[in-house]
Design a protein around this motif. Structure first.
Motif, mmCIF file in Angstrom:
data_model
loop_
_atom_site.group_PDB
_atom_site.id
_atom_site.type_symbol
_atom_site.label_atom_id
_atom_site.label_comp_id
_atom_site.label_asym_id
_atom_site.label_seq_id
_atom_site.Cartn_x
_atom_site.Cartn_y
_atom_site.Cartn_z
ATOM 1 N N LEU A 1 -0.495 -3.753 5.027
ATOM 2 C CA LEU A 1 0.289 -3.496 3.821
ATOM 3 C C LEU A 1 1.725 -3.956 4.040
ATOM 4 O O LEU A 1 2.320 -3.707 5.094
ATOM 5 C CB LEU A 1 0.266 -2.000 3.489
ATOM 6 N N ASN A 2 2.293 -4.661 3.059
ATOM 7 C CA ASN A 2 3.677 -5.106 3.173
ATOM 8 C C ASN A 2 4.596 -4.302 2.253
ATOM 9 O O ASN A 2 4.141 -3.404 1.532
ATOM 10 C CB ASN A 2 3.801 -6.606 2.882
ATOM 11 N N GLU A 3 5.891 -4.620 2.282
ATOM 12 C CA GLU A 3 6.877 -3.833 1.537
ATOM 13 C C GLU A 3 6.800 -4.037 0.040
ATOM 14 O O GLU A 3 7.476 -3.341 -0.732
ATOM 15 C CB GLU A 3 8.294 -4.179 2.023
ATOM 16 N N PHE A 4 5.974 -5.000 -0.414
ATOM 17 C CA PHE A 4 5.834 -5.264 -1.851
ATOM 18 C C PHE A 4 4.554 -4.647 -2.406
ATOM 19 O O PHE A 4 4.094 -5.019 -3.480
ATOM 20 C CB PHE A 4 5.841 -6.767 -2.098
ATOM 21 N N ASN A 5 3.971 -3.707 -1.637
ATOM 22 C CA ASN A 5 2.715 -3.052 -2.016
ATOM 23 C C ASN A 5 1.557 -4.046 -2.136
ATOM 24 O O ASN A 5 0.592 -3.806 -2.859
ATOM 25 C CB ASN A 5 2.876 -2.280 -3.333
ATOM 26 N N GLY A 6 1.699 -5.133 -1.437
ATOM 27 C CA GLY A 6 0.612 -6.097 -1.325
ATOM 28 C C GLY A 6 0.179 -6.153 0.134
ATOM 29 O O GLY A 6 0.505 -5.271 0.931
ATOM 30 N N PHE A 7 -0.552 -7.199 0.497
ATOM 31 C CA PHE A 7 -1.049 -7.304 1.863
ATOM 32 C C PHE A 7 -0.704 -8.664 2.471
ATOM 33 O O PHE A 7 -0.697 -9.684 1.776
ATOM 34 C CB PHE A 7 -2.571 -7.108 1.890
#
Length: 319
Positions: free
Chosen positions: A222-228
Motif C-alpha cells: 500500500l502506498n501513500e495515495f491509497n493505491g498499491f
C-alpha cells in the motif's frame, strides 16, 4: 566477506529537467568495471574548450594532459590526472568504495590544467553545473540503485498497451524518476532490463502519464495515495567458501537466511575445501558452518557479531 561477490555502487547519469532519455545510448564521461569507477575523456566528444571567456576548438589544442575536476575534489585542475590510452582517450580509475552511497556530483574534464572541455550542446548527457556562481556545461552524476543494461539481472515487462506512445519504469531504485527508464516496445508489450543492486524495491509503470501496477506480480504494498506499488526482491549471488577441513565427511551451511537449518544447505567439497552458492536478499545475514556436527565460524571472514542470545556468528553483507 572474503571471496564473496563484490559490493558495487551503481552510477548513472542524472537527467536535467523533464527531458527524455534513451537508455540504449552509452553513458559518456565514465563507465563502471566491477568495483571501479572509470572516468573516460574522449577527445571526439568535445568541440570546444574554454578559459575565462575565451573559446578554442579542441582540435587546435596540443593536449599534454587531462584532469578530472568536480565537486568531489573542489574543482581542482591539477589533482586527478588521467592516463593517456590512445590518441583520443584518457582514463582515470577510482574505487567505488571511495564514493558515498548517496550523492549528486558534477564534474568536467580539464585540458592542460587550464581549459574546460565543453560537451556538444546537443549532448543529452550534458547538464548545467555551477562553480562560484558561474554556469558550467558539465556532466552531472547521480547515484541510483540501478541502471539499464541488456545483460542486467532483472527484466521488467508490461504486457499489452500496444497503442501507448511512451511507457516508463519508475521505482524506489531510481527515486521514482518519471523520465529516466523509458521502456522499449516489444512483441505484445514493453520491456526493459536493468542491473540492480540486491534489495527490496517498489515500482510502477507509467503509461502515457498514467501510473499502473504490474498485473503479473502478485507482490504489492500500500502506498501513500491509497493505491498499491508492485514489490520486487532482487537477490545477489554469494559464494560461501570454507577452506580446508578436507577430512570432514559433511559440512552444512546454516544461517539466518535458512532459519539455521542443519540439513538444508549441504556444501560441496572441492580440492581446497567446501563451497555453497546461494541467492540472498540484500542486507545483513548471520551464518556458521557445521563441520561433522560442530558449529564453526568462518575462518576466512573477520566480520563477526553477537546475535543477542550470547552466540557469535559470521556476518555476510549483501549489497
Amino acid at each position: 566477506m572474503k571471496k564473496s561477490t563484490l559490493y558495487i555502487i551503481f552510477l548513472i547519469l542524472a537527467i536535467a529537467g523533464e527531458c527524455s532519455y534513451a537508455q540504449t545510448e552509452p553513458f559518456k564521461g565514465y563507465r563502471i568495471e566491477g568495483d571501479m569507477l572509470v572516468f573516460v575523456f574522449d577527445k571526439r566528444d568535445y568541440q570546444e574548450a574554454t578559459i575565462a571567456s575565451k573559446r578554442i576548438d579542441v582540435e587546435d589544442l596540443d593536449i599534454r594532459n587531462v584532469v578530472v575536476s568536480g565537486e568531489f575534489n573542489n574543482w581542482a585542475k591539477d589533482k586527478w590526472s588521467m592516463i593517456k590510452i590512445n590518441e583520443n582517450i584518457y582514463e582515470l580509475r577510482k574505487k567505488l568504495s571511495d564514493f558515498t552511497d548517496e550523492f549528486t556530483w558534477e564534474f568536467k574534464f580539464v585540458i592542460n590544467n587550464e581549459y574546460w572541455a565543453e560537451p556538444f550542446q546537443r549532448d543529452k548527457n550534458a547538464v548545467r553545473a555551477f562553480e562560484n556562481g558561474h554556469a558550467l556545461q558539465s556532466y552531472n552524476l547521480k547515484m541510483y540503485m540501478a541502471y539499464p543494461d541488456k545483460n542486467g539481472n532483472v527484466t521488467f515487462r508490461l504486457n499489452g498497451y500496444d497503442d501507448a506512445r511512451k511507457v516508463v519504469l519508475s521505482g524506489s531504485f531510481n527515486k521514482w524518476n518519471k523520465e529516466m527508464f523509458i521502456m522499449t516496445k516489444a512483441k505484445d508489450g514493453w520491456t526493459l532490463t536493468l542491473k540492480i543492486r540486491p534489495g527490496e524495491y517498489q515500482y510502477k509503470f507509467i503509461v502515457d502519464g498514467n501510473w499502473i501496477e504490474d498485473s503479473t506480480n502478485p507482490r504489492k504494498v500500500l502506498n501513500e495515495f491509497n493505491g498499491f506499488n508492485s514489490l520486487i526482491d532482487v537477490k545477489g549471488q554469494i559464494n560461501f567458501i570454507l577452506d580446508g577441513f578436507l577430512e570432514a565427511k559433511k559440512v552444512i551451511l546454516a544461517g539466518s537466511f535458512n532459519n539455521w537449518s542443519e540439513s538444508e544447505c549441504q556444501m560441496t567439497q572441492t580440492k581446497t575445501g567446501w563451497i555453497n552458492t546461494l541467492m540472498l536478499s540484500g542486507g545483513k545475514h548471520h551464518y556458521k558452518f557445521i563441520v561433522d556436527g560442530e558449529w564453526t565460524l568462518d575462518p576466512g571472514n573477520p566480520v563477526k557479531e553477537y546475535d543477542g542470545k550470547g552466540n557469535i556468528n559470521s556476518v555476510c553483507m549483501v549489497k
